[in-house]
Every structure is written in structure tokens, then in C-alpha cells.
Design a protein around this motif. Structure first.
Motif, PDB file in Angstrom:
ATOM      1  N   TYR A 106      98.860 -41.354 -45.738  1.00  0.00           N
ATOM      2  CA  TYR A 106      98.284 -39.962 -45.595  1.00  0.00           C
ATOM      3  C   TYR A 106      97.900 -39.562 -44.300  1.00  0.00           C
ATOM      4  CZ  TYR A 106      97.750 -40.393 -50.656  1.00  0.00           C
ATOM      5  OH  TYR A 106      97.895 -40.603 -51.855  1.00  0.00           O
ATOM      6  N   LEU A 107      97.456 -40.478 -43.321  1.00  0.00           N
ATOM      7  CA  LEU A 107      97.236 -40.057 -41.915  1.00  0.00           C
ATOM      8  C   LEU A 107      98.361 -39.660 -41.185  1.00  0.00           C
ATOM      9  CD1 LEU A 107      94.524 -42.833 -40.982  1.00  0.00           C
ATOM     10  CD2 LEU A 107      93.904 -40.779 -41.943  1.00  0.00           C
ATOM     11  N   THR A 108      99.519 -40.205 -41.550  1.00  0.00           N
ATOM     12  CA  THR A 108     100.712 -40.116 -40.947  1.00  0.00           C
ATOM     13  C   THR A 108     101.134 -38.603 -41.315  1.00  0.00           C
ATOM     14  OG1 THR A 108     101.481 -42.405 -40.564  1.00  0.00           O
ATOM     15  CG2 THR A 108     103.253 -40.586 -40.572  1.00  0.00           C
ATOM     16  N   ASP A 109     100.979 -38.235 -42.392  1.00  0.00           N
ATOM     17  CA  ASP A 109     101.356 -37.215 -43.083  1.00  0.00           C
ATOM     18  C   ASP A 109     100.526 -35.822 -42.352  1.00  0.00           C
ATOM     19  OD1 ASP A 109     103.619 -37.739 -44.645  1.00  0.00           O
ATOM     20  OD2 ASP A 109     102.385 -37.424 -46.504  1.00  0.00           O
ATOM     21  N   LEU A 110      99.112 -36.264 -42.263  1.00  0.00           N
ATOM     22  CA  LEU A 110      98.249 -35.193 -41.696  1.00  0.00           C
ATOM     23  C   LEU A 110      98.487 -34.988 -40.342  1.00  0.00           C
ATOM     24  CD1 LEU A 110      95.050 -36.329 -43.726  1.00  0.00           C
ATOM     25  CD2 LEU A 110      96.145 -33.979 -43.792  1.00  0.00           C
ATOM     26  N   THR A 111      99.029 -36.118 -39.676  1.00  0.00           N
ATOM     27  CA  THR A 111      99.141 -36.130 -38.183  1.00  0.00           C
ATOM     28  C   THR A 111     100.404 -35.193 -38.066  1.00  0.00           C
ATOM     29  OG1 THR A 111      98.382 -38.313 -37.892  1.00  0.00           O
ATOM     30  CG2 THR A 111      99.898 -37.520 -36.082  1.00  0.00           C
ATOM     31  N   PHE A 112     101.390 -35.331 -38.786  1.00  0.00           N
ATOM     32  CA  PHE A 112     102.648 -34.613 -38.634  1.00  0.00           C
ATOM     33  C   PHE A 112     102.550 -33.018 -38.926  1.00  0.00           C
ATOM     34  CE2 PHE A 112     105.431 -38.396 -39.413  1.00  0.00           C
ATOM     35  CZ  PHE A 112     106.146 -38.279 -38.060  1.00  0.00           C
ATOM     36  N   ILE A 113     101.428 -32.636 -39.895  1.00  0.00           N
ATOM     37  CA  ILE A 113     101.134 -31.073 -40.156  1.00  0.00           C
ATOM     38  C   ILE A 113     100.361 -30.858 -38.978  1.00  0.00           C
ATOM     39  CG2 ILE A 113      99.576 -30.080 -41.614  1.00  0.00           C
ATOM     40  CD1 ILE A 113     100.545 -32.025 -44.151  1.00  0.00           C
ATOM     41  N   GLU A 114      99.126 -31.511 -38.543  1.00  0.00           N
ATOM     42  CA  GLU A 114      98.559 -30.940 -37.356  1.00  0.00           C
ATOM     43  C   GLU A 114      99.384 -30.717 -36.102  1.00  0.00           C
ATOM     44  OE1 GLU A 114      95.192 -29.815 -35.450  1.00  0.00           O
ATOM     45  OE2 GLU A 114      95.625 -30.103 -37.412  1.00  0.00           O
ATOM     46  N   GLU A 115     100.048 -31.711 -35.830  1.00  0.00           N
ATOM     47  CA  GLU A 115     100.964 -31.641 -34.691  1.00  0.00           C
ATOM     48  C   GLU A 115     102.144 -30.606 -34.673  1.00  0.00           C
ATOM     49  OE1 GLU A 115     101.551 -35.434 -33.101  1.00  0.00           O
ATOM     50  OE2 GLU A 115      99.379 -35.872 -32.667  1.00  0.00           O
ATOM     51  N   GLY A 116     102.794 -30.616 -35.822  1.00  0.00           N
ATOM     52  CA  GLY A 116     104.223 -29.831 -36.056  1.00  0.00           C
ATOM     53  C   GLY A 116     103.877 -28.632 -36.404  1.00  0.00           C
ATOM     54  N   ASN A 117     102.613 -28.051 -36.662  1.00  0.00           N
ATOM     55  CA  ASN A 117     102.158 -26.561 -37.041  1.00  0.00           C
ATOM     56  C   ASN A 117     101.180 -25.764 -36.277  1.00  0.00           C
ATOM     57  OD1 ASN A 117     103.903 -26.117 -39.820  1.00  0.00           O
ATOM     58  ND2 ASN A 117     102.674 -28.269 -39.739  1.00  0.00           N
ATOM     59  N   PRO A 118     101.147 -24.659 -35.819  1.00  0.00           N
ATOM     60  CA  PRO A 118     100.277 -23.972 -34.992  1.00  0.00           C
ATOM     61  C   PRO A 118      99.019 -23.633 -35.893  1.00  0.00           C
ATOM     62  CG  PRO A 118     101.982 -22.602 -35.359  1.00  0.00           C
ATOM     63  CD  PRO A 118     102.414 -23.866 -35.839  1.00  0.00           C
ATOM     64  N   ASP A 119      97.782 -23.529 -35.097  1.00  0.00           N
ATOM     65  CA  ASP A 119      96.854 -23.296 -35.658  1.00  0.00           C
ATOM     66  C   ASP A 119      96.811 -21.560 -35.995  1.00  0.00           C
ATOM     67  OD1 ASP A 119      95.477 -25.410 -35.932  1.00  0.00           O
ATOM     68  OD2 ASP A 119      94.437 -25.414 -34.147  1.00  0.00           O
ATOM     69  N   MET A 120      97.325 -20.792 -35.106  1.00  0.00           N
ATOM     70  CA  MET A 120      97.410 -19.272 -35.397  1.00  0.00           C
ATOM     71  C   MET A 120      98.890 -18.907 -35.156  1.00  0.00           C
ATOM     72  SD  MET A 120      94.194 -18.730 -35.374  1.00  0.00           S
ATOM     73  CE  MET A 120      93.921 -17.280 -35.216  1.00  0.00           C
ATOM     74  N   LEU A 121      99.184 -17.756 -35.849  1.00  0.00           N
ATOM     75  CA  LEU A 121     100.570 -17.032 -35.724  1.00  0.00           C
ATOM     76  C   LEU A 121     100.018 -15.633 -35.048  1.00  0.00           C
ATOM     77  CD1 LEU A 121     101.427 -17.599 -39.354  1.00  0.00           C
ATOM     78  CD2 LEU A 121     102.269 -18.835 -37.509  1.00  0.00           C
ATOM     79  N   ASN A 122     101.236 -14.965 -34.407  1.00  0.00           N
ATOM     80  CA  ASN A 122     101.058 -13.860 -33.764  1.00  0.00           C
ATOM     81  C   ASN A 122     101.022 -12.850 -34.778  1.00  0.00           C
ATOM     82  OD1 ASN A 122     103.914 -13.317 -34.433  1.00  0.00           O
ATOM     83  ND2 ASN A 122     104.797 -13.741 -32.442  1.00  0.00           N
ATOM     84  N   GLY A 123     101.181 -11.519 -34.406  1.00  0.00           N
ATOM     85  CA  GLY A 123     101.096 -10.491 -35.433  1.00  0.00           C
ATOM     86  C   GLY A 123     101.979 -10.098 -36.413  1.00  0.00           C
TER      87      GLY A 123
END
Length: 396
Positions: A282-299
């Protein structure tokens, strides 16, 4: 923001009838949602180990006593009861209860002398049971917030280990200790046959952990057996029977990393709880999600490629809810296996002995284990190996 939402003002210029309608159709539902959000957070997510949560809990108490009590006395009383329960329970108001199986607790398989415990005299099933009691207890205490923003890693900015992911870190530490215990126990035995017997004992313990659906301890034991100082002990491995090696091969097959742990994933999803999943998965999956996706998107809904630090400060950015949904999906699966507890009897003497072994193993350095391994079974030239085999067979 949530507390301000509770006291939002009415639009200007409303007639008395319109204002009354706005209160009943807009303000009251909003206040109920605020109450439900606060109640859910207090019961399931607030941590007394997080300084921000402690501050927020104090704010909720003041809000319930002063603001909410005036307009929603019953709701305010519920929040105050939860807050008082948190104070009595040491900061935990969780209402989640472990569901127990309806079968009887199996009697423990005790050694002859609990005062002088010898590893090879212990029943592998009972060792697996006691390790499962330890690991399942740690797993059940993990809170959802401990999995956010890689809070379990030192890069999360909490190098002293206090306040963030306390339970996740404790489980990681225990897993590392079990791996070290496996390696050190084998290497501390100088006699070849006894060393192979210890290796066989750990294989059987791992097999019993698999039968108990304790995949986390299973993975820790396999990691110890696969570690470099143990893997190179060919003479010791050769002493094992085909049956022992077949059991180990099956366990390795279950926990192999190919195709993102596809065999383990299928095995886990078909297992009947109780269960202790392999936390590292699970920690591996959560790491990929955290590092592979930005927290914010533009308009326009596209990723903001700037540094993560600037995401939260971008006034025109949109919250990336897709990332939050992926994270929530993983955390939901983690929680699924926290709801059913094991019916196993704790043996205090065995628990104390195991914790002592794990503590001692955690103090040994990997370099020292490699040196011991090289001393027990030095590297051999081919002619030296042939001479040794002939001598062991009685031909020389």
C-alpha cells in the motif's frame, strides 16, 4: 473555513419572508453538513499526536460551546460528548469496532518450559500466532491520516518521528526487526545442521503466517531468507529437504513482485478476514499516487507542472480531486482489513521473548551479518568445493 460556513450571512436585500425561506432551505442544511463534517472528523480522523489536530480540536470545542450551542443545542451537545470521550480515551474518539469471529479461540501450543524458551522447541504455528497478534495490533491502530502526503517517510519533514504516522512507522520498524531476526538467528548458529534446522523453522513459521492471512510477517520472513548474507549460504540450503524448499518456493511465488504483486493481490482479495496485509504494498501505491499526480490543476483542468510547493499558493488552481479519489480508494482497502480482529490468545512469556529477540536483532548491522556469513561459509574455488564434498562423503 468550515466554522465560518456555519455562520454565513444572508444575501442583502431579502424580504422577511425570503430570509426565512433562505434560512430553512439554505442555512439550516449547510449547518447540518458542518455538524456532520466535524462529527466525522472527530470520531475517525483527529489525532492527539498531531499538533495541528490538537489546535483544531480546541477550536471545535470553543465553537460548540459558544456558537453552535445558541442555534443547534442538540448538535452542540453531541460534539461536546465526543470531545469529552476523546479526553477520557487519551485523544481517541474512534467508534470503529473490531468484528470478532464466532468460533472459539484456539488453545496456545506452549513449549515445555516457558522460563527457558528455545527457538527450535517452539511450535511454528504458535510463533506465527504470536507474531500475528503483534502485527495485527499495530495494523489496527493505524489512522487514515497517517497515509497522507507520505507522512511515514523522513522526507515528510518530521525526522524525529514524532507526531506523524506513528503507527505506520512502528509497523515498518517491526517488519525490519523480523527480517533482521531471521537473518541473525541463522547466522548465530555455527553448526551446519542446526543452522539448517533454524532455516527450516522459519520457513514453517512463514507458512503458518500464510495460513493465518498474515502477509506482512510472511513478507518480512521471506525478506530475511532472501537477504544476501543468508542467500549465499549454499551449504546450509543444501541441507534442507525437498518438502521445505517446495513450501518456500510456493511462499515466494505468492509474494513475488512481478506485475505489481499480481499473485499477492489476487490472493489477498480472495482471503477471508481476519487478515494482516503487506503494508509495503500500500505504501508503494500511495507513493506513486503522491509523486505522480499534482495537487492542483490549472483552470483548464490540466496539470500545473510547477513545483509542488507552489501548488497550494496558486490562487487560480483547482484541487485535483482525481488524485484524492485514488488515495481514498487505497485507504478504504486498508481500513477494510482493520475491521475484523483475530481470535488468538496472547502468551505473555512468548511475546516478551519475541520482543527481546526483535530488539536484539534490530541492533545488529547488516555489514556485520555479511562478515559472519563469509566466516561460516567462505568462498570456495571449484577444486576446493570438490575436495570438501569428497571429504564430507567419506571418500577422503
Amino acid at each position: 473555513m468550515v466554522l465560518d460556513r456555519f455562520s454565513m450571512p444572508a444575501p442583502a436585500g431579502l424580504a422577511p419572508e425570503q430570509e426565512q425561506q433562505w434560512v430553512s432551505q439554505k442555512l439550516t442544511p449547510v449547518r447540518l453538513r458542518v455538524f456532520n463534517v466535524l462529527k466525522n472528523w472527530l470520531e475517525n480522523y483527529a489525532l492527539d499526536t498531531d499538533s495541528n489536530d490538537v489546535l483544531a480540536v480546541d477550536m471545535v470545542r470553543v465553537f460548540a460551546e459558544e456558537t453552535m450551542k445558541e442555534v443547534m443545542a442538540s448538535a452542540a451537545a453531541q460534539l461536546l460528548r465526543i470531545l469529552n470521550k476523546m479526553t477520557l480515551n487519551g485523544g481517541n474518539a474512534s467508534t470503529r469496532k473490531l468484528v470478532q469471529n464466532n468460533r472459539e479461540c484456539p488453545p496456545p501450543i506452549l513449549p515445555r518450559n516457558l522460563n527457558r524458551i528455545k527457538f527450535l522447541e517452539l511450535d511454528p504455528l504458535e510463533v506465527a500466532r504470536q507474531l500475528t497478534v503483534m502485527e495485527s495490533g499495530l495494523y489496527a491502530r493505524i489512522m487514515p491520516s497517517e497515509f497522507l502526503k507520505q507522512a511515514w517517510s523522513e522526507t515528510a519533514g518530521d525526522k524525529d518521528g514524532k507526531g506523524k504516522s506513528v503507527n505506520v512507522r512502528a509497523m515498518i520498524a517491526t517488519s525490519n526487526q523480523i527480517t533482521g531476526w531471521v537473518a541473525s538467528s541463522i547466522l548465530m548458529e555455527k553448526d551446519l545442521k542446526k543452522r539448517s534446522q533454524i532455516m527450516k523453522q522459519f520457513i514453517y513459521i512463514a507458512d503458518r503466517c500464510r495460513n493465518l492471512n498474515n502477509f506482512n510477517t510472511l513478507m518480512s520472513i521471506i525478506a530475511g531468507l532472501n537477504s544476501a548474507p543468508i542467500h549465499r549460504l549454499k551449504r546450509t540450503w543444501d541441507q534442507l529437504s525437498q518438502r521445505s524448499m517446495a513450501i518456500l518456493d510456493a511462499l515466494r511465488q505468492t509474494m513475488r513482485r512481478e506485475k505489481n504483486f499480481s499473485v499477492y493481490r489476487e490472493t489477498l482479495h480472495s482471503a477471508n478476514p481476519p487478515c494482516v496485509p503487506f503494508l509495503g504494498f500500500y505504501l508503494t501505491d500511495l507513493t506513486f499516487i503522491e509523486e505522480g499526480n499534482p495537487d492542483m490543476l490549472n483552470g483548464n483542468g490540466k496539470s500545473i507542472l510547477a513545483q509542488r510547493q507552489s501548488d497550494s499558493s496558486n490562487p487560480n488552481g483547482l484541487i485535483n480531486f482525481s488524485k484524492r479519489m485514488k488515495t481514498a480508494e487505497v485507504i478504504r482497502e486498508i481500513q477494510q482489513y482493520q475491521n475484523v480482529g483475530y481470535l488468538l490468545q496472547t502468551v505473555p512469556e512468548l511475546q516478551h521473548w519475541l520482543r527481546s529477540c526483535l530488539r536484539d536483532a534490530g541492533e545488529m548491522e547488516s555489514n556485520g551479518l555479511w562478515d559472519i556469513s563469509m566466516t561460516l561459509e567462505p568462498r570456495e574455488r571449484e577444486d576446493e568445493k570438490i575436495a570438501r564434498l569428497l571429504q564430507e562423503s567419506g571418500f577422503l
